[in-house]
Write an enzyme that holds these catalytic residues in place. Structure first.
Site, PDB file in Angstrom:
ATOM      1  N   TRP A 118       0.787  -1.109   0.047  1.00  0.00           N
ATOM      2  CA  TRP A 118      -0.025  -0.098  -0.157  1.00  0.00           C
ATOM      3  C   TRP A 118       0.801   1.303  -0.210  1.00  0.00           C
ATOM      4  CZ3 TRP A 118      -0.726   4.158   3.530  1.00  0.00           C
ATOM      5  CH2 TRP A 118      -1.762   4.959   3.108  1.00  0.00           C
ATOM      6  N   HIS A 119       2.009   1.425   0.768  1.00  0.00           N
ATOM      7  CA  HIS A 119       2.913   2.220   0.641  1.00  0.00           C
ATOM      8  C   HIS A 119       3.715   2.811  -0.482  1.00  0.00           C
ATOM      9  CE1 HIS A 119       2.276   1.660   5.078  1.00  0.00           C
ATOM     10  NE2 HIS A 119       2.699   2.928   5.109  1.00  0.00           N
ATOM     11  N   GLY A 120       3.629   1.911  -1.557  1.00  0.00           N
ATOM     12  CA  GLY A 120       4.109   2.237  -2.708  1.00  0.00           C
ATOM     13  C   GLY A 120       4.338   0.928  -3.647  1.00  0.00           C
TER      14      GLY A 120
END
Lengths: 463, 386
Positions: free
Chosen positions: A320-322
């Site tokens: 989700w963070h990247g």
């Protein structure tokens, strides 16, 4: 438009507040929607239809679920539509490039990469609208019938771009009736200024060391102490940047009469990673717990299934963070420690006073280097330097200057990572004049740093 | 009444509102400025909204330009920037905006990396140029930045984080050069005078005194005898006080010690881009902020000095030197009048084609004189070959 800019502080914010407070109660949510639309479109004039599409999809799906409550199959289908729609959008805009790159590498193909710009805040608002529909499906909240109120909830500009991830259930009451109380506004102003200070005075300030080392100097030129200083700087930067931004959002929410959930609770004083993840980006953690971990069965399952559930959750958290493998690695890195802690380590950590903090901070700093460096080759070089491998002889003393330059900033960052300053503030708050002076100084100096960030003397430099 | 009482109980709200709204209003009614003296550039003016720039990308986009406009025209912009400098000092920082604070008021630029690729290309362009004019006797001279020379004035540990320019200059000199080039090492000659006023404290340039030592080195390498410093001092000229240079513009440090520029009106007549001007230096510029730009009338495509003091003059012959230079050269080039009848100076940033000069005139000597950081970063050196 970012909160920490002159444009926001001295144009959008005052105008938005004037409009908001002068608008009659009945129309305030419409005002929120229109202001948020302007705020969002400023940076991405093209992409607001995507946000509106996501909003409308969940509005109608939830209404459908509510009216056909008895038809289980239809409800399921509707829920599936919402989840597929939201994840599909997120997948398309955020991960297409990543998947194609990997596919090309795997199959030796050369499918051209489409040029997709990531719509701002899509990771946040898709999660928000999706959780709303799931809550309606579960019967936890009633579907919102007023489309203006609902779009106001999704687009609410303080939390639109970088969280906290506000769920519909968090503010459903306030969407209908908000009482404006002066003490609440005053608290909101205080939090907003503190958030600004955290972001501008601490995060940007210490972050400049990381930027200089990673971009100007390059990891290969680092000495071991300097490598650790760089990672320590990043560790402080990411916390103050993110938590400062969240605090500004919470403060603005309060000013407008909303109570957003807390997002950070002094994560760096944790004694274990189990504790850390209850204190770090709390609204994301609880989102994954509520809408992924529990539906998978949570921890009330057999051991192999538990490990599988944890794996899925931490893979997704990282991803989700990247859209890059290092974020996946970063998520799974925590999985390892969380499993270790679950199986035997946690009681020992809770008993220890010093070692547990060293354990958390040491492995946390390594995790942030994985997070910060997308390129695995570069990450390898950074980690080597951190552990004394391959340090060039000429690099030996290069930490001296930086330590001398940044020592006070480091100490301030460390101090403000603990609850001590906050406790002091709560005591001082009684004396209104003292509070005014402190917050006034933070605000004015923050503005000075923001102006300086745009300082660009054209000096015929060197010419 | 009760409402008012309650409002007074929360002074934070109205102080904050007053500041934000009041300052915004002040900012809105203040007329826009055209340019900033401190930043030495034109400021962004209010952009007009068009459909085209609304959906444009990058710096031309309406929102980007509008934000730049708000930032550039912010009321008391310069004072806010000064406040930031003070705040940095209060935080114990020993630098601001990339400029480090040394001893005795000396400021230094932090050069932590070299654009190796660009440097390599520039070396290659010079090589190609030399091969185009194999008969042209040429000297390459790279001027080190102040921090390389004034090692006693550096903040602790500064030499460990900055690029070692001595090594880099040596690497440039040891490249594969055609035989018509000789390299001129001046770092040691400057270092011998490191306790003297050879670089400005608040500016990146060397002083006219510092430039003298490079001149001496160069003339000796040509087998001539340089004139003494006393000879140059005997020429009419002047000293300009209160020079706040580029490093100060960036750092804006509270304890700044302004510089003085000493200039000498070496006897010669001057032509800039083919037009005669009435003096070597632009004395009017010395009362402006950017005082260094007064020397040799700043940077021009082609400057020609017709010497009246050539000590090596030979009857029936006109000796000429051509200097390809950056702004450092402006401090040194006038001295060459003592040894050549005509001194040509070229700034590649403003010159269209090098061949237009090389084709028309024969030069006894050619000097390529660049500061190291400029030579490494410059993108105009390819023009040598055109």
């Amino acid at each position: 438009m970012v909160f920490s800019s002159i444009l926001f502080l001295f144009r959008f914010f005052p105008a938005a507040m004037l409009i908001y407070f002068l608008t009659p109660k009945k129309l305030k949510n419409l005002a929120i929607f229109l202001l948020s639309l302007f705020f969002y479109s400023w940076g991405e004039p093209k992409y607001f239809p995507i946000m509106i599409a996501s909003t409308l999809c969940d509005y109608f799906v939830s209404l459908g679920i509510e009216t056909h409550r008895s038809n289980k199959k239809l409800c399921r289908l509707l829920l599936l539509i919402s989840v597929l729609f939201n994840l599909g959008m997120l997948g398309f805009f955020k991960y297409t490039g990543f998947f194609l790159t990997n596919l090309n590498a795997l199959l030796g193909t050369s499918i051209p990469l489409p040029n997709i710009t990531l719509p701002i805040g899509i990771s946040f608002y898709t999660f928000q609208t999706m959780s709303y529909t799931i809550d309606v499906y579960r019967g936890n909240v009633k579907a919102e019938r007023n489309i203006v109120d609902f779009t106001a909830f999704v687009t609410l500009f303080p939390q639109l771009i970088a969280g906290p991830i506000v769920r519909y259930s968090d503010i459903s009451r306030e969407l209908k009736t908000r009482v404006v109380s002066l003490p609440q506004i005053s608290d909101g102003v205080a939090l907003f200024i503190m958030g600004l200070g955290k972001k501008v005075l601490i995060a940007n300030n210490i972050g400049s060391l990381w930027t200089e080392l990673s971009e100007s100097m390059g990891f290969s030129a680092l000495s071991t102490p300097l490598a650790w200083m760089g990672v320590a700087a990043y560790t402080l930067q990411i916390y103050f940047d993110f938590s400062g931004y969240s605090l500004m959002a919470i403060g603005m929410g309060k000013i407008m009469g909303f109570e957003f959930p807390q997002n950070f609770d002094f994560p760096y004083i944790s004694k274990s990673f189990t504790e850390f993840w209850r204190r770090w980006h709390m609204t994301l953690g609880s989102w994954f717990r509520e809408y992924l971990y529990f539906p998978l069965g949570g921890s009330r399952v057999k051991l192999p299934r538990l490990y599988f559930n944890l794996f899925v959750v931490w893979f997704c958290t990282g991803f989700w963070h990247g859209a890059s493998w290092n974020f996946v690695l970063w998520g799974l890195y925590f999985l390892v420690f969380l499993i270790l802690e679950k199986t035997f380590l946690l009681p020992h950590l809770q008993k220890s006073r010093v070692l547990s903090h060293i354990y958390v901070l040491f492995f946390l700093m390594i995790s942030w280097s994985i997070f910060a460096v997308t390129d695995f080759g570069q990450l390898g070089i950074l980690l080597q330097r951190m552990f004394g491998i391959g340090v060039a002889q000429s690099a030996a003393g290069n930490w001296i200057y930086y330590l001398r330059n940044y020592i006070v900033t480091f100490l301030i960052g460390i101090l403000f990572s603990t609850p001590l300053p906050w406790k002091c503030y709560l005591k001082i708050k009684k004396y209104k004049a003292a509070e005014l002076v402190i917050l006034g100084v933070i605000l004015v100096v923050s503005v000075a740093y923001l102006v300086d960030a745009t300082y660009n003397p054209f000096l015929y430099f060197r010419f | 009444m009760n409402r008012l009482k309650e409002l007074l109980k929360t002074p934070l709200i109205w102080c904050f509102a007053l500041f934000i709204l009041g300052y915004t209003a002040w900012d809105l009614v203040t007329p826009d400025k055209e340019k900033s003296d401190m930043e030495n550039r034109y400021l962004q003016q209010k952009p007009t909204l068009t459909l085209k720039n609304l959906f444009a990308k990058g710096d031309n986009a309406y929102n980007q330009r509008y934000e730049k406009y708000i930032n550039d025209q912010f009321v008391l912009r310069d004072d806010w920037i000064t406040l930031k400098s003070r705040a940095e000092t209060a935080l114990g920082k020993i630098e601001n905006n990339g400029i480090a604070y040394g001893e005795d008021g000396y400021l230094f630029e932090k050069v932590v990396s070299v654009d190796e690729e660009n440097l390599q290309k520039n070396i290659q362009y010079v090589q190609e140029f030399l091969q185009m004019y194999p008969q042209q006797k040429t000297t390459l001279c790279i001027i080190p930045n102040a921090y390389t020379v004034l090692t006693d004035k550096l903040p602790a540990g500064f030499e460990n984080i900055t690029v070692n320019q001595r090594d880099w200059i040596n690497r440039i000199y040891q490249s594969q050069w055609p035989s018509n080039l000789s390299a001129l090492e001046i770092t040691d000659a400057l270092a011998e005078h490191s306790d003297e006023y050879i670089y400005y404290r608040t500016d990146h340039h060397w002083t006219t005194y510092g430039a003298y030592f490079a001149y001496r080195q160069y003339i000796e390498s040509l087998g001539m005898t340089p004139v003494s410093w006393e000879t140059i001092q005997s020429v009419k000229g002047g000293t300009v006080e209160d020079f706040y240079g580029t490093f100060y513009s960036k750092a804006k440090n509270a304890d700044v010690q302004p510089d003085s520029i000493t200039w000498y009106d070496i006897p010669c007549t001057v032509e800039i881009n083919g037009e005669a001007v009435d003096s070597l230096h632009n004395v009017e510029q010395f009362s402006q902020r950017d005082k260094y730009a007064g020397l040799m009338r700043s940077n021009n495509a082609l400057t020609v000095l017709y010497s009246q003091v050539n000590q090596n003059h030979q009857e029936g012959k006109t000796s000429r030197v051509l200097v390809v230079k950056d702004s450092y050269g402006n401090s040194m080039i006038p001295y060459l009048c003592y040894h050549f009848d005509e001194v040509y100076a070229i700034d590649l940033r403003y010159l269209a084609t090098m061949s237009s000069v090389m084709g028309e005139t024969d030069f006894d000597e050619l000097l390529i004189l660049y500061n190291f950081a400029n030579f490494a970063d410059d993108t105009n050196i390819p023009k040598l070959r055109y």
